[in-house]
Design a protein around this motif. Structure first.
Motif, short mmCIF file in Angstrom:
data_model
loop_
_atom_site.label_atom_id
_atom_site.label_comp_id
_atom_site.label_asym_id
_atom_site.label_seq_id
_atom_site.Cartn_x
_atom_site.Cartn_y
_atom_site.Cartn_z
N MET A 55 0.82 -1.21 0.00
CA MET A 55 0.00 0.00 0.00
C MET A 55 0.85 1.26 0.00
O MET A 55 0.54 2.23 -0.66
CB MET A 55 -0.92 0.00 1.22
N LYS A 91 -1.42 -5.25 2.56
CA LYS A 91 -2.63 -5.96 2.94
C LYS A 91 -2.26 -7.43 3.08
O LYS A 91 -1.50 -7.95 2.26
CB LYS A 91 -3.60 -5.81 1.77
N PRO A 137 -10.24 -8.52 6.36
CA PRO A 137 -9.26 -7.47 6.06
C PRO A 137 -8.33 -7.27 7.24
O PRO A 137 -8.77 -6.96 8.35
CB PRO A 137 -10.13 -6.24 5.81
N GLN A 138 -7.04 -7.51 7.00
CA GLN A 138 -6.04 -7.22 8.02
C GLN A 138 -4.84 -6.66 7.30
O GLN A 138 -4.60 -6.96 6.13
CB GLN A 138 -5.67 -8.49 8.79
N TYR A 139 -4.09 -5.82 7.99
CA TYR A 139 -2.99 -5.13 7.32
C TYR A 139 -1.73 -5.36 8.14
O TYR A 139 -1.78 -5.64 9.33
CB TYR A 139 -3.30 -3.63 7.22
N ASP A 142 -7.18 0.20 8.35
CA ASP A 142 -6.63 0.33 7.01
C ASP A 142 -5.58 1.44 7.00
O ASP A 142 -5.92 2.60 7.19
CB ASP A 142 -7.82 0.70 6.10
N LEU A 169 -4.19 3.95 5.52
CA LEU A 169 -4.23 4.78 4.31
C LEU A 169 -3.14 5.84 4.37
O LEU A 169 -2.58 6.24 3.36
CB LEU A 169 -5.59 5.48 4.21
N SER A 213 -6.37 5.32 9.49
CA SER A 213 -7.43 5.03 8.53
C SER A 213 -8.24 6.31 8.41
O SER A 213 -7.79 7.37 8.84
CB SER A 213 -8.28 3.88 9.04
#
Length: 1173
Positions: free
Chosen positions: A377, A391, A397-399, A419, A421, A434
């Motif tokens: 990402m 990711k 969903p886990q990062y 997330d 970002l 996030s």
């Protein structure tokens, strides 16, 4: 990404454009318009300055050709990049294929159906086929050489668009009514596509564009959406494949005319017009989206009617057809990149791999390290470290945040649920946000800690390392427990849009324009600020007093976080520094504060770099580089656009250093005016870098006083020491040579030393530098004798140089000259030159410290004898014995223990034996004892094995062999006792006395008489057991019975059942039913029989003896003769009969007898298999 308009080209006679297409490979731009207008242009950068590359270089039209041939308005232009062809069609349905010949375009083919108008044409991914669709529903697929492959009329359909799938197996046809139909590549209908983005849309719609990205530049992430379908009402859907159930849907809120993917499928450009809410006037815009529907940027374009959009092949420019102009916009992509510790880290995608390829390019040594990361990402860097956010593959969903050093080695990682970002990083913390929450991780990097520090670390609470805060919460800095991700998912009305941090401040920007300021490391909300626009990029200066904000429109503003104290002079000098609240610059896409000065920053505005000191700009520099670092009055910038053209081979030319004005001015002053004036200028504009510059200039002029002052001002202690040392030197050339060495001109310094006839100084300089090859040259070049010890040191150092590079052969030559036996041994070992090692062993004096190591080397490769020699030479017989034991050379071991009168051989043997017995390797223990001449122990084990095998009812022959082996070992034992007695007596008494003494000793030592006295009993038993059966099968019934009768003596060895069953069979076969009856009586009276078995015997006996009377047909003459006058007669081992003759043969090994006329048929003794003499 950032985008700005950069160029505008007018089409003559105000002819309006209808379409535009940019050739991705060769860079030609084709545009078609009214009245048969068709032009091919090419923009090329022309510059002599190597530093100015990419977008910064001025670009001119290198081609501007009008292509004659169309009469009506040209409506479709499409390139075939693979074959360098251009296909165009006009409103009359005329299609022309153009080809490039000697730098100009010519017609190659023409085609006209004269029926309808061409609405769309598309080449497939490899440029082999073209699909042409007409408005009346006709479809033609042709090959690149002009042949028609197939044609079809789609009745009742008005066609508007066509697109190939990346693998050329599927065709999509866009209908005039807005439907999309899926066909295979032979023209067979498959299905209608589900258009989910048009739900709740009213009125008639038409398709504005279909573009299926073919994957030529790799994908942003595995399974990434790549098929975009957009409608004129602004609705758009992006799909993973043609029948994707849940595509990404976007409502662009505009009237769309054209769409196109960029070169790597990461950005979709949607061109059209937007109606402003308050005015009737529409204005042209291009919106940019990611494949996942996130809006990136909006570009406003002047003019009335936009008709087409086209990306350049490298994705750095976009061409727009508006009215009778082509506008060009430059794009500054959001590369995934960072800079840490003189390493540029960047990521790119390859078509053949799903993962991102992350390159760590060490610009100092020009080395690169590559790492592959799935679904990367972002890349964030700070200090010496870098964070890769990606990711995970899982379904939920886990990062993951991976902390790497500057060569890409992962040092630590954290899995998080929010997330990431936006990620920023300081020396101690990583902050990821996030849209709703932000997460803090205080990372630790393994440095060498003392035991005390480690204890303190383990005692400090682990919880303090990770924390999560919601953006709407108001943290007070109270100690939180561990990260609680549950609260991080609460929705917020005002999402986070950017973050930045320094060691003591965290700044979070929100979409409304609010900016939060928190303290670090304990997170407390200190203040909120309000900006006019939504921030896109935030950056704090080095003392966290000022915040730079670039908003989404590219406007840079500054915000003072701390009130500046102007107490030092209240005369309003503050105004001269400029008022940050009034500061504003447009079209800014990158900026960096200086690491060492809070008032200094550099920024990128379009293709110019400006440096600001106290808000005053210096003159701009033409460049399109991304700023890596601003420190020491120097800006490091990297031309990522150029690197990404060939990311596997980054080039040092794409890294540029810019010096800022004060550094350039100081340098010019020193060179042109002189040190005095320069020092005055630096006094007025102080900076450690400038003082260092002055110090170095003063050193070169040998102005030691000034140099010392300057070194003091830039706090360079080594420099001060060096100046002192220079002051103590007398001669001028000597000082010059030292200064040359200080500045790294070693060749020059060496030359000066040699000119002064100071070879010793030249040598010591080279030794300091570790350049031993040159040291050797200098030592040999001298006229007089050179220092031997130094020469040896040099030889050894050169040897080390080769050894470090594993060039052992070269190393050996130098070590030999340097007489370095330790390293020689190592080299010989690495070269597997064991002869060399042996020679070395012979050369070394006794008890040399290297001998044990050499012994060890020989031992590791199993060379026992050489190892023993080495150990004995250094007086370590125990090590020698251990080696023999380790290599299973027991005879050698025993020999050594005897020679050196060592006591522990017995314990060694038993240790090793028990070790082998644990592993159930009994036979190996027997072998071991045999080699060590412990025959009795070996025999005991052998008998044990034989007994076990006999119990298992294994093949009798095998059991016999085992018993024979055991007996032979006992015979060896007898021999041994006899010889040891002989060696003790040494020829004083007669042989009989020896034998007697031997027997007595044997009697005394042997604990297990059965084994020693009756060694051959087991072997005899199985020998006769086998013999009886052989005789029975060969038809010698009488002999078989006699042998079986003899077996009765061995009831302790062979099971009774076996003996009497065999006897019964042999007797019955020999018609001797009396003997047979006796055998049956014995069988029936066995204790361990169960009733059924006894019944069986009785039934069988009944059956036999009702037919035959239990009497022998002829009596055996055994009983009288088998007991002779002296006692029992020996049994012949060939026939199994008693020997009644006086002369018979006796085996020399097992001492068993046989009849002479019988044994002649044999070469070996039937019992012990030793050769017959």
């Amino acid at each position: 990404m950032f985008i700005y308009l950069s160029k505008k080209i007018a089409i003559p006679n105000n002819i309006h454009l209808k379409c535009v297409s940019w050739n991705k490979d060769q860079g030609f731009i084709a545009c078609g318009g009214d009245d048969g207008l068709l032009r091919v242009l090419k923009l090329e950068t022309q510059t002599d300055d190597a530093k100015v590359k990419g977008l910064a270089a001025p670009s001119n039209l290198s081609m501007n050709q009008t292509l004659e041939g169309h009469s009506g308005a040209v409506q479709v232009v499409t390139w075939n990049e693979q074959y360098e062809k251009l296909t165009t069609s006009d409103q009359n349905g005329l299609i022309i294929v153009w080809m490039l010949y000697k730098g100009a375009w010519y017609e190659e083919m023409i085609n006209n159906r004269n029926k309808s108008v061409v609405r769309s044409m598309s080449w497939n991914a490899d440029g082999q086929k073209i699909c042409i669709v007409y408005e009346d529903g006709a479809v033609i697929v042709g090959s690149v050489d002009g042949n028609r492959i197939w044609g079809k009329e789609l009745k009742g359909n008005q066609l508007a668009h066509v697109a190939w799938s990346p693998d050329s197996k599927i065709l999509l046809f866009g209908m005039a009514n807005g439907e999309v139909h899926i066909y295979d590549n032979q023209g067979n209908f498959i299905m209608k596509m589900t258009i989910s983005c048009l739900t709740n849309a009213t009125g008639a719609v038409s398709i504005a564009g279909i573009h299926w990205y073919a994957g030529t530049g790799g994908y942003v992430e595995p399974d990434c959406p790549c098929l975009a379908i957009c409608f004129d009402n602004g609705r758009c859907q992006i799909m993973r494949y043609e029948n994707d159930e849940n595509p990404v849907c976007i409502d662009t809120m505009m009237n769309v005319v054209s769409i196109q993917w960029n070169h790597c499928g990461s950005v979709l450009a949607v061109a059209g017009s937007l109606r402003a809410s308050n005015v009737d006037k529409e204005f042209n815009v291009v919106q940019f989206y990611t494949p996942f529907g996130e809006h990136l940027r909006t570009l406003k374009v002047p003019g009335k009617q936009m008709t087409g959009v086209a990306w350049e092949g490298g994705g750095l420019r976009i061409g727009l057809a508006v009215d009778s102009y082509i506008y060009f916009a430059n794009i500054r992509p959001d590369y995934k990149w960072g800079y840490c510790c003189s390493t540029v880290v960047y990521a790119y995608t390859k078509p053949e791999r799903q993962e991102y390829c992350v390159v760590f390019w060490d610009t100092k040594n020009n080395e690169k390290f590559v790492k592959y990361v799935k679904s990367l990402m972002s890349i964030t860097t700070s200090g010496d470290f870098c964070i890769l956010a990606s990711k995970t593959d899982d379904t939920q969903p886990q990062y993951v945040l991976i902390l790497c050093n500057s060569i890409g080695t992962p040092l630590d990682s954290k899995y998080i649920d929010i997330d990431p970002l936006f990620v920023t990083m300081t020396k101690t913390h990583v902050i990821a946000a996030s849209k709703e929450a932000f997460y803090l991780w205080q990372y630790r990097v393994a440095k060498k800690l003392t035991a005390l520090e480690i204890n303190q670390l383990t005692r400090t609470k682990k919880e303090g390392r990770e924390r999560v805060y919601h953006i709407d919460s108001n943290p007070s800095g109270a100690t939180d427990s561990g990260p609680d991700f549950a609260k991080a998912f609460t929705a917020t009305r005002d999402p986070i849009c950017c973050i930045t941090a320094t060691d003591k401040t965290l700044i979070v920007g929100r979409e409304s324009g609010t900016v939060h300021r928190y303290s670090l490391p304990n997170v407390v909300l200190i203040q909120k600020y309000t900006l006019n626009n939504r921030a896109y990029y935030l950056s704090l200066n080095c003392n966290s007093s000022r915040l730079a904000v670039i908003d989404i429109a590219g406007v840079l503003t500054l915000l003072d976080l701390e009130v500046r104290n102007s107490t030092d002079d209240s005369t309003g000098n503050h105004a001269s520094a400029g008022d940050p609240s009034k500061f504003e610059r447009k079209d800014v896409w990158d900026m960096k504060w200086a690491n060492d000065n809070p008032d200094l920053f550099a920024m990128m505005e379009k293709t110019r770099m400006y440096v600001f000191r106290n808000l005053d700009p210096e003159e701009p520099i033409q460049t399109s580089g991304y700023i890596c670092n601003f420190e020491d009055l120097e800006i490091k910038s990297v031309l990522l656009d150029e690197i990404m053209k060939d990311p596997e081979r980054p080039n040092k030319d794409n890294l540029i250093n810019f010096e800022i004005r004060s550094l350039r001015d100081s340098r010019a002053l020193i060179e042109k005016v002189g040190i005095e004036d320069a020092s005055q200028f630096i006094e007025d504009n102080p900076h450690p870098r400038l003082w260092r510059l002055l110090a170095e200039a003063a050193l070169q002029k040998l102005d030691l006083k000034m140099a010392e002052q300057a070194f003091v001002r830039c706090k360079d202690y080594q420099g001060i020491e060096f100046v002192k040392r220079l002051g103590n030197l007398q001669s001028e050339p000597m000082k010059q040579a030292e200064v040359a060495a200080y500045f790294g001109s070693f060749e020059e310094a060496e030359r000066m030393y040699l000119d002064m006839d100071r070879r010793d100084l030249a040598i010591s300089l080279r030794i300091k530098l570790g350049d031993w090859f040159r040291v050797l040259q200098l030592l040999k070049s001298g006229s007089g004798d050179c220092d031997d010890s130094l020469l040896e040191q040099a030889y050894n150092a050169v040897g080390d140089y080769f050894a470090d590079r594993q060039k052992w052969v070269n190393a050996v030559q130098y070590y030999l000259q340097g007489r370095n036996q330790e390293r020689l041994a190592e080299c010989y070992y690495m070269l597997e030159d064991y002869d060399g090692l042996e020679r070395l062993t012979a050369l070394l004096p006794e008890n040399h410290k290297l001998l044990p190591e050499i012994g060890q080397m020989f031992a590791t490769v199993g060379m026992c004898e050489q190892a023993v020699n080495a150990y004995l030479k250094c007086n370590q017989p125990k090590a020698a014995v251990d080696t023999c034991v380790h290599l299973n050379q027991w005879n050698k071991a025993v020999e050594l223990t005897r020679t050196f009168n060592m006591k522990e051989i017995k314990s060694l043997l038993s240790k090793y034996a028990s070790h082998l017995l644990e592993k159930n390797k009994t036979l190996e223990v027997v072998e071991l004892y045999r080699k060590a001449h412990h025959f009795l122990d070996a025999a005991k084990l052998m008998f044990k094995i034989a007994d076990e095998e006999a119990e298992k009812r294994t093949r009798p022959l095998r059991v016999k062999k085992l018993y024979v082996l055991a007996a032979r070992l006992v015979e060896n034992y007898h021999e041994q006792v006899k010889t040891s007695q002989q060696s003790k007596a040494k020829g004083k008494k007669s042989e009989a006395t020896f034998a007697l003494a031997g027997l007595l000793e044997e009697e005394a030592t042997s604990s297990d008489n059965r084994i020693v006295d009756n060694a051959w009993r087991g072997a005899e038993a199985y020998h006769f057991f086998l013999l009886a059966q052989r005789q029975l099968y060969e038809g010698y019934m009488e002999n078989a019975m006699r042998t079986a009768l003899h077996l009765r003596e061995y009831e302790d060895i062979i099971p009774v059942v076996e003996i009497y069953s065999l006897l019964a069979i042999c007797a019955a076969a020999n018609q001797a039913f009396g003997t047979c009856s006796q055998a049956f009586i014995k069988l029936e009276s066995l204790e361990n029989l169960n009733p059924e078995q006894r019944q069986l015997y009785e039934d069988l006996a009944l059956e036999i003896f009702t037919k035959h009377t239990p009497k022998d047909s002829h009596t055996l003459v055994l009983d009288a003769s088998s007991v002779g006058a002296v006692g029992k007669l020996p049994t012949c081992i060939v026939t199994g009969l008693p020997i009644q003759e006086y002369q018979f043969w006796m085996c020399s090994v097992c001492k068993h007898c046989a009849l002479e006329h019988e044994i002649r048929k044999y070469n070996c003794c039937p019992l012990c298999h030793s050769p017959v003499s």
